[in-house]
Every structure is written in structure tokens, then in C-alpha cells.
Design a protein around this motif. Structure first.
Motif, PDB file in Angstrom:
ATOM      1  N   ALA A  61       0.725  -1.315  -0.112  1.00  0.00           N
ATOM      2  CA  ALA A  61       0.124  -0.033  -0.114  1.00  0.00           C
ATOM      3  C   ALA A  61       0.850   1.401  -0.030  1.00  0.00           C
ATOM      4  N   SER A  62       1.876   0.982   0.918  1.00  0.00           N
ATOM      5  CA  SER A  62       2.729   2.553   0.982  1.00  0.00           C
ATOM      6  C   SER A  62       3.512   2.688  -0.430  1.00  0.00           C
ATOM      7  N   LEU A  63       4.119   1.671  -0.921  1.00  0.00           N
ATOM      8  CA  LEU A  63       4.812   1.663  -2.111  1.00  0.00           C
ATOM      9  C   LEU A  63       4.021   2.185  -3.443  1.00  0.00           C
ATOM     10  N   ALA A  64       2.604   1.684  -3.216  1.00  0.00           N
ATOM     11  CA  ALA A  64       1.614   2.005  -4.386  1.00  0.00           C
ATOM     12  C   ALA A  64       1.410   3.553  -4.489  1.00  0.00           C
ATOM     13  N   VAL A  65       1.517   4.209  -3.289  1.00  0.00           N
ATOM     14  CA  VAL A  65       1.368   5.412  -3.275  1.00  0.00           C
ATOM     15  C   VAL A  65       2.306   6.338  -3.785  1.00  0.00           C
ATOM     16  N   PHE A  66       3.691   5.854  -3.801  1.00  0.00           N
ATOM     17  CA  PHE A  66       4.947   6.587  -4.361  1.00  0.00           C
ATOM     18  C   PHE A  66       4.558   6.115  -5.908  1.00  0.00           C
ATOM     19  N   VAL A  67       4.601   4.962  -6.278  1.00  0.00           N
ATOM     20  CA  VAL A  67       4.421   4.515  -7.839  1.00  0.00           C
ATOM     21  C   VAL A  67       3.379   5.306  -8.634  1.00  0.00           C
ATOM     22  N   GLN A  68       2.182   5.052  -8.137  1.00  0.00           N
ATOM     23  CA  GLN A  68       1.105   5.486  -8.606  1.00  0.00           C
ATOM     24  C   GLN A  68       1.078   7.048  -8.843  1.00  0.00           C
ATOM     25  N   SER A  69       1.654   7.656  -7.794  1.00  0.00           N
ATOM     26  CA  SER A  69       1.910   9.246  -8.111  1.00  0.00           C
ATOM     27  C   SER A  69       2.963   9.621  -8.722  1.00  0.00           C
ATOM     28  N   GLY A  70       3.873   8.728  -9.307  1.00  0.00           N
ATOM     29  CA  GLY A  70       4.812   9.136 -10.177  1.00  0.00           C
ATOM     30  C   GLY A  70       6.193   9.667  -9.425  1.00  0.00           C
ATOM     31  N   GLN A  71       6.099   9.619  -8.248  1.00  0.00           N
ATOM     32  CA  GLN A  71       7.314   9.809  -7.189  1.00  0.00           C
ATOM     33  C   GLN A  71       8.217   8.687  -7.104  1.00  0.00           C
ATOM     34  N   LEU A  72       7.821   7.637  -7.445  1.00  0.00           N
ATOM     35  CA  LEU A  72       8.812   6.507  -7.476  1.00  0.00           C
ATOM     36  C   LEU A  72       8.567   5.713  -8.848  1.00  0.00           C
ATOM     37  N   ASP A  73       9.530   5.522  -9.733  1.00  0.00           N
ATOM     38  CA  ASP A  73       9.538   4.876 -10.890  1.00  0.00           C
ATOM     39  C   ASP A  73       9.940   3.492 -10.745  1.00  0.00           C
ATOM     40  N   PRO A  74       8.968   2.712 -11.108  1.00  0.00           N
ATOM     41  CA  PRO A  74       9.179   1.035 -11.135  1.00  0.00           C
ATOM     42  C   PRO A  74      10.469   0.849 -11.464  1.00  0.00           C
ATOM     43  N   VAL A  75      11.247   1.435 -12.492  1.00  0.00           N
ATOM     44  CA  VAL A  75      12.322   0.761 -12.795  1.00  0.00           C
ATOM     45  C   VAL A  75      13.381   1.007 -11.800  1.00  0.00           C
ATOM     46  N   ALA A  76      13.350   2.243 -11.114  1.00  0.00           N
ATOM     47  CA  ALA A  76      14.158   2.461 -10.090  1.00  0.00           C
ATOM     48  C   ALA A  76      13.887   1.344  -8.892  1.00  0.00           C
TER      49      ALA A  76
END
Length: 453
Positions: free
Chosen positions: A8-23
């Protein structure tokens, strides 16, 4: 980056664009490869993970996310076929088998939800032990232990250790006698065993098909709910949090507390007191069906031994037997003594005991007891003493195997600490095909069980 993060916490960052899945995936793979315990994973799927991460990144940047799990990492117990990789089931005898031509059905399902498969996790050989010891690929260290090398629990040992060590937020295991719930309890994470048949079993190496089930290992019940939805191809979870006032729990007075460590019982009972104080209804009763299961095993043998022997009979009669863990060979060969009439008697009694147990419950009740009657023991004494190994394995599997025999679904939630500061698991179970109700209740009770409410 992924350290102890929930889906849930990772999804917030990934879906908001703050964390790129590649990184995210690059960091995940780097952490796995540099981790001090290299026995947690038996193989990484770097090329696949990088391709899936790039695809997720492109989707999310284009505003076409597949949903909550898109771009998040997942690891698989080495029983699940992943296309292009060899499924070894924790054994060297399968190491030279050809790579899987297709993903297992649940691997494909999580892939369709956008999850990124990063590798295969270690396990007890052929999933035939609740301790997690593997002489071929090493025994993962229990990340919760600070004093010495303690077992992670099995058979989904690497899956639990990968989550507990913060390497991945989710790993998928199998559970035939407790192999999701036991390592979850011993490492201090959440483990959900679904009702047998809730997910497609295609592409999963079996142990005993009348008992085998699957489930996620993760940090929270909410994460388990998300994984569960995707594993049976729902685009989003449909489970609602239950109302505390509607929840009833029954605590068995039969078998499950026998030889339990004092600290384990204390942690469990403290969790029960918190539930009662919050308004959940709690009662206790004897379950004669629990005792009858073990009487049945004493008379006719264990169902898991019969089916495992049928699966491995040719292997045990040839040169491969010498390459297997001798303890696995001993347990599997016990099935040779089980006759067809014994097997039929077990199945007949199983059906009767399932109905008897369900009928003894009040409407809507959940069953609660310690997941395992002891905390994770040290590895070295178990390796040095076969009698201790078998005795400990039987006691470790005892409470959870009742649920497999009765076709329960169950979720283990951390409820405190026992001896040596090791985690204790609180097991909530429900009759078969009541998974949604179980998970709904677990969502409502988790904070209380943990002592966080």
C-alpha cells in the motif's frame, strides 16, 4: 527503498509518479544481491523483472496504470513455474529439468495486475517440512532473530524471509500443512492461507493435492487482501472491513495449547484481552474433532504422506533418493505403508470431521489460537539430532495442519514476542470458502491483535 514497505505504501509513491518502477526494481534486485543472507533466493529473474518494470513505468507515465499493484515487486516460492526458469522445488534432483514453458496461473494473474516478478525463493525440499531447513541451497536465516541462526519456518522459508528482511513487499507461498502461516508467524509477518481451490493450481509443483493451497506472505492484512484479489483475477479488492461489534471468536481447548511455550500463550492471551476490551465476543470450547484427526493419523497414517509417496514413488526407488534430503526421504516413505483401504478411510473420516467441526461453530464465528506453540528454535541442534528434528517438525506443524485437514482458510498475524524476543503468531481461521469473511474480520482485528490499537 523497499525496506519494510507495504504494498500500500509503495503503491502511493509509484502511482503518484514519485517512484519509478524501474528504479524500484533496480533497488530491489540490488538489495537482494547484496544482502548478507544469500540463501533466501535460489534464483533471480533480472531480465524479466527489468522488462516488466519498464512496461509498468511506461503505462503509469502514459496514465494507463493497471491498478494498485502495477510496478510493484513480487517473489515466488520455488514451486511456481515462471516461464524460462527451472522450477526446482528446493531440490537438486530437478535442477537439470527444462525451464518452464509458461507461467503458473497465479504468476500470470499477478503479472496481469502489473506486478514484477523478481525471482524464486528457497524452501524446504519438495515442501515437505515445517522448519525451512534445506541442505542443498542453505537454510535462510530468520530475520527476526538477533541472538543466533534460527529457523525461518517452512516450507515457504525464503518467501517469509524475503518479506521479513524487507527485500520484497510480497512473496507467494504454498500451504499443505502450514507452510505459509508457520513461517509468517516465526518471522513476524502476515501469512494468509486461502481455502484450497480459491486460486488456480496450474503450474504449481504439488505435495499433496487434496491438501495443497496457496497464499501471500506480506506485512499487513490489507496487502494480503490486495494480493488475494489479483491472484484470482479481480481488478480491485471487494472485501470490506468488518464491524468489531459483529465479530465472534471461539478458542479451542483441544490440542492447540498442548506443550505451548508460556510466552507464546501469554502473547496470544494478551491479544484476546484486547479483542474483548474492544467489543469482540470470545468464548472457549472443546473440539473433539481436533483430537480425532491425530487419532486417525495414528491408525491409518497421514494423508500428506500417502499423497507425497504416490507423487515421488519412482524417484524414491531410483538413484535420485540418494540426492534428496534424508529427512524428506524418511517422511515420504512413510506413505508406502498406507494401504488403499487406509487412504479411503482417511478421506471418509475427513469429510465427516469437516462437517462436524463446522456444525459445532456458532453462526459467523472464527477460530483463534496460536499459529505455532513455540517460537523459532535455533538451527544447529536440529541439524545435529534427527529425533529432535522430527519431534520439532511435528509440533511446529500440529496447529496449522488441523486447518489443512479441515479445509479451513486462515491468516496468521503477529501478536507479540515470546522467548528470545522472537515473534508469536495469532491464527484466525474460518471454514472453507469463507475467505472473504475471514479477511474482512482480519482487517478489523489486525491492529488489536498486534497491540497497536
Amino acid at each position: 527503498m523497499t525496506h519494510n514497505k507495504t504494498l500500500a505504501s509503495l503503491a502511493v509513491f509509484v502511482q503518484s509518479g514519485q517512484l519509478d518502477p524501474v528504479a524500484l526494481i533496480d533497488d530491489t534486485l540490488t538489495r537482494i544481491q547484496s544482502h548478507a543472507d544469500q540463501s533466501i533466493f535460489v534464483g533471480l529473474t533480472r531480465g524479466r523483472a527489468e522488462r516488466e518494470a519498464r512496461a509498468a513505468s511506461e503505462r503509469i507515465r502514459a496514465g494507463r496504470s493497471l491498478g494498485l499493484l502495477d510496478g510493484l515487486p513480487v517473489a515466488w516460492k520455488d514451486l511456481f513455474d515462471t516461464a524460462g526458469s527451472v522450477t526446482t522445488a528446493g531440490s537438486v534432483v530437478l535442477k537439470d529439468s527444462g525451464p518452464a514453458s509458461a507461467d503458473a496461473a497465479v504468476v500470470a494473474a499477478l503479472g496481469s495486475a502489473g506486478m514484477v516478478s523478481v525471482g524464486r525463493t528457497n524452501m524446504s525440499e519438495f515442501a515437505f517440512s515445517g522448519l525451512g531447513i534445506n541442505p542443498h541451497y542453505g537454510t535462510p536465516r530468520n530475520p527476526a532473530a538477533t541472538d543466533q541462526h534460527r529457523i525461518p519456518g517452512g516450507s515457504s522459508s525464503g518467501s517469509a524471509a524475503a518479506v521479513a528482511a524487507g527485500l520484497v513487499p510480497l512473496a507467494i507461498g504454498t500451504d499443505t500443512g502450514g507452510s505459509v502461516r508457520i513461517p509468517a508467524a516465526m518471522t513476524g509477518i502476515v501469512g494468509y492461507k486461502a481455502t484450497r481451490g480459491r486460486y488456480a493450481m496450474k503450474g504449481v509443483f504439488p505435495l499433496a493435492q487434496s491438501l495443497d493451497s496457496l497464499g501471500p506472505l506480506c506485512h499487513t492484512v490489507q496487502d494480503a487482501v490486495w494480493a488475494d484479489a489479483a491472484m484470482h483475477s479481480l481488478t480491485a479488492p471487494v472485501i470490506r472491513r468488518a464491524e468489531l461489534a459483529d465479530l465472534s471468536v471461539v478458542i479451542p481447548e483441544t490440542i492447540v495449547f498442548d506443550e505451548a511455550e508460556t510466552e507464546v500463550v501469554a502473547a496470544f492471551e494478551a491479544g484476546i484481552k484486547r479483542l474483548e476490551a474492544a467489543g469482540a465476543r470470545v468464548r472457549r470450547q472443546a473440539f473433539p474433532s481436533f483430537a480425532e484427526i491425530f487419532d486417525l493419523i495414528a491408525r491409518h497414517g497421514a494423508l500428506v504422506n500417502a499423497e507425497a509417496y504416490a507423487l515421488h514413488r519412482e524417484r524414491l526407488g531410483g538413484p535420485d533418493a540418494a540426492r534428496m534430503d534424508p529427512r524428506v526421504v524418511v517422511r515420504t516413505r512413510l506413505g508406502e505403508k498406507i494401504t488403499v483401504s487406509d487412504y479411503i478411510a482417511i478421506l471418509d473420516a475427513r469429510d465427516r470431521l469437516i462437517h462436524q467441526t463446522v456444525e459445532s461453530l456458532k453462526p459467523g464465528e472464527l477460530i483463534a489460537h496460536p499459529t505455532v506453540p513455540h517460537v523459532a528454535p535455533p538451527v544447529d541442534p536440529l541439524l545435529a539430532d534427527d529425533d529432535l528434528f522430527f519431534k520439532t517438525n511435528a509440533r511446529t506443524l500440529r496447529n496449522t495442519s488441523i486447518g489443512n485437514f479441515l479445509d479451513f482458510c486462515g491468516v496468521s498475524i503477529p501478536c507479540g514476542k515470546g522467548a528470545a524476543g522472537m515473534p508469536v503468531g495469532f491464527l484466525l481461521s474460518a471454514p472453507h470458502h469463507q475467505d472473504d469473511r475471514l479477511l474482512s474480520a482480519a482487517l478489523a482485528l489486525e491492529a488489536l491483535i498486534r497491540g497497536e490499537a
